[in-house]
Scaffold this motif. Sequence first.
Motif, PDB file in Angstrom:
ATOM      1  N   LYS A 119     -44.684   6.780  97.811  1.00 21.89           N
ATOM      2  CA  LYS A 119     -44.238   6.576  96.430  1.00 21.89           C
ATOM      3  C   LYS A 119     -44.985   5.445  95.713  1.00 21.89           C
ATOM      4  N   TYR A 120     -45.790   4.686  96.453  1.00 21.94           N
ATOM      5  CA  TYR A 120     -46.497   3.556  95.849  1.00 21.94           C
ATOM      6  C   TYR A 120     -47.900   3.955  95.431  1.00 21.94           C
ATOM      7  N   ASN A 121     -48.425   3.203  94.502  1.00 24.63           N
ATOM      8  CA  ASN A 121     -49.784   3.414  94.039  1.00 24.63           C
ATOM      9  C   ASN A 121     -50.439   2.051  93.874  1.00 24.63           C
ATOM     10  N   LEU A 122     -51.745   2.020  93.958  1.00 25.95           N
ATOM     11  CA  LEU A 122     -52.490   0.777  93.789  1.00 25.95           C
ATOM     12  C   LEU A 122     -53.441   0.896  92.615  1.00 25.95           C
ATOM     13  N   SER A 123     -53.596  -0.193  91.908  1.00 18.99           N
ATOM     14  CA  SER A 123     -54.611  -0.232  90.854  1.00 18.99           C
ATOM     15  C   SER A 123     -55.974  -0.403  91.514  1.00 18.99           C
ATOM     16  N   ARG A 124     -56.999  -0.187  90.750  1.00 20.44           N
ATOM     17  CA  ARG A 124     -58.360  -0.392  91.262  1.00 20.44           C
ATOM     18  C   ARG A 124     -58.527  -1.844  91.717  1.00 20.44           C
TER      19      ARG A 124
ATOM     20  N   GLU B 273     -46.822  -7.137  94.673  1.00 21.23           N
ATOM     21  CA  GLU B 273     -47.174  -6.580  93.363  1.00 21.23           C
ATOM     22  C   GLU B 273     -46.689  -5.142  93.185  1.00 21.23           C
ATOM     23  N   ILE B 274     -46.739  -4.348  94.246  1.00 21.86           N
ATOM     24  CA  ILE B 274     -46.326  -2.941  94.117  1.00 21.86           C
ATOM     25  C   ILE B 274     -44.864  -2.723  94.462  1.00 21.86           C
ATOM     26  N   GLY B 275     -44.200  -3.769  94.966  1.00 22.48           N
ATOM     27  CA  GLY B 275     -42.784  -3.659  95.296  1.00 22.48           C
ATOM     28  C   GLY B 275     -42.517  -2.972  96.622  1.00 22.48           C
ATOM     29  N   ALA B 276     -43.505  -2.985  97.504  1.00 32.85           N
ATOM     30  CA  ALA B 276     -43.321  -2.371  98.823  1.00 32.85           C
ATOM     31  C   ALA B 276     -42.402  -3.239  99.681  1.00 32.85           C
TER      32      ALA B 276
ATOM     33  N   SER C  44     -42.832  -3.596 103.018  1.00 30.66           N
ATOM     34  CA  SER C  44     -43.545  -4.180 104.153  1.00 30.66           C
ATOM     35  C   SER C  44     -45.047  -4.121 103.917  1.00 30.66           C
ATOM     36  N   ILE C  45     -45.760  -4.918 104.681  1.00 32.88           N
ATOM     37  CA  ILE C  45     -47.212  -4.897 104.624  1.00 32.88           C
ATOM     38  C   ILE C  45     -47.726  -3.548 105.119  1.00 32.88           C
ATOM     39  N   ASP C  46     -47.028  -2.971 106.081  1.00 32.12           N
ATOM     40  CA  ASP C  46     -47.408  -1.637 106.578  1.00 32.12           C
ATOM     41  C   ASP C  46     -47.528  -0.665 105.415  1.00 32.12           C
ATOM     42  N   GLN C  47     -46.562  -0.693 104.523  1.00 37.57           N
ATOM     43  CA  GLN C  47     -46.570   0.233 103.390  1.00 37.57           C
ATOM     44  C   GLN C  47     -47.766  -0.019 102.480  1.00 37.57           C
ATOM     45  N   ALA C  48     -48.126  -1.280 102.283  1.00 31.57           N
ATOM     46  CA  ALA C  48     -49.311  -1.593 101.472  1.00 31.57           C
ATOM     47  C   ALA C  48     -50.570  -1.054 102.146  1.00 31.57           C
ATOM     48  N   ILE C  49     -50.643  -1.181 103.465  1.00 31.64           N
ATOM     49  CA  ILE C  49     -51.809  -0.686 104.201  1.00 31.64           C
ATOM     50  C   ILE C  49     -51.901   0.833 104.099  1.00 31.64           C
ATOM     51  N   TYR C  50     -50.796   1.518 104.365  1.00 31.92           N
ATOM     52  CA  TYR C  50     -50.821   2.979 104.299  1.00 31.92           C
ATOM     53  C   TYR C  50     -51.130   3.471 102.889  1.00 31.92           C
ATOM     54  N   THR C  51     -50.629   2.784 101.882  1.00 29.86           N
ATOM     55  CA  THR C  51     -50.931   3.148 100.502  1.00 29.86           C
ATOM     56  C   THR C  51     -52.415   2.986 100.239  1.00 29.86           C
ATOM     57  N   TRP C  52     -52.994   1.889 100.705  1.00 31.16           N
ATOM     58  CA  TRP C  52     -54.430   1.644 100.520  1.00 31.16           C
ATOM     59  C   TRP C  52     -55.259   2.715 101.224  1.00 31.16           C
TER      60      TRP C  52
END
Length: 102
Positions: free
Chosen positions: A81-86, A40-43, A45-53
């Motif tokens: 550079k990534y952001n997450l919605s609520r 959804e965020i265009g990352a 890797s999963i690592d990037q999603a985790i660090y963003t969270w």
Amino acid sequence: MAPWTNRPMAWSCLAGGQIFSGSDTQAMRLLTALREVKDEIGANSIDQAIYTWVRRLPPNPLAIVGSGKIERVESDIESLKYNLSREQRYKIWTASKGCEVP
């Protein structure tokens, strides 16, 4: 005062790799949610999603990268550079806990 002072440090954000290799129900639920959020965020890797969270948690922690591999460190830096919605933040939280947000 430096912007990183008085902030908690988040160690082992990747759970020592167990997020990727765990086979219990919780690990599989969490991995599924992380894959969805990553896409959804265009990352990359999963690592990037985790660090963003982790970085979006309320105390604004510093995510500590425990790897000596430059590629992993670069991937972590790129996650800035990534952001997450609520909704995405809570999707990861509920997958980890196995219940809805109270």
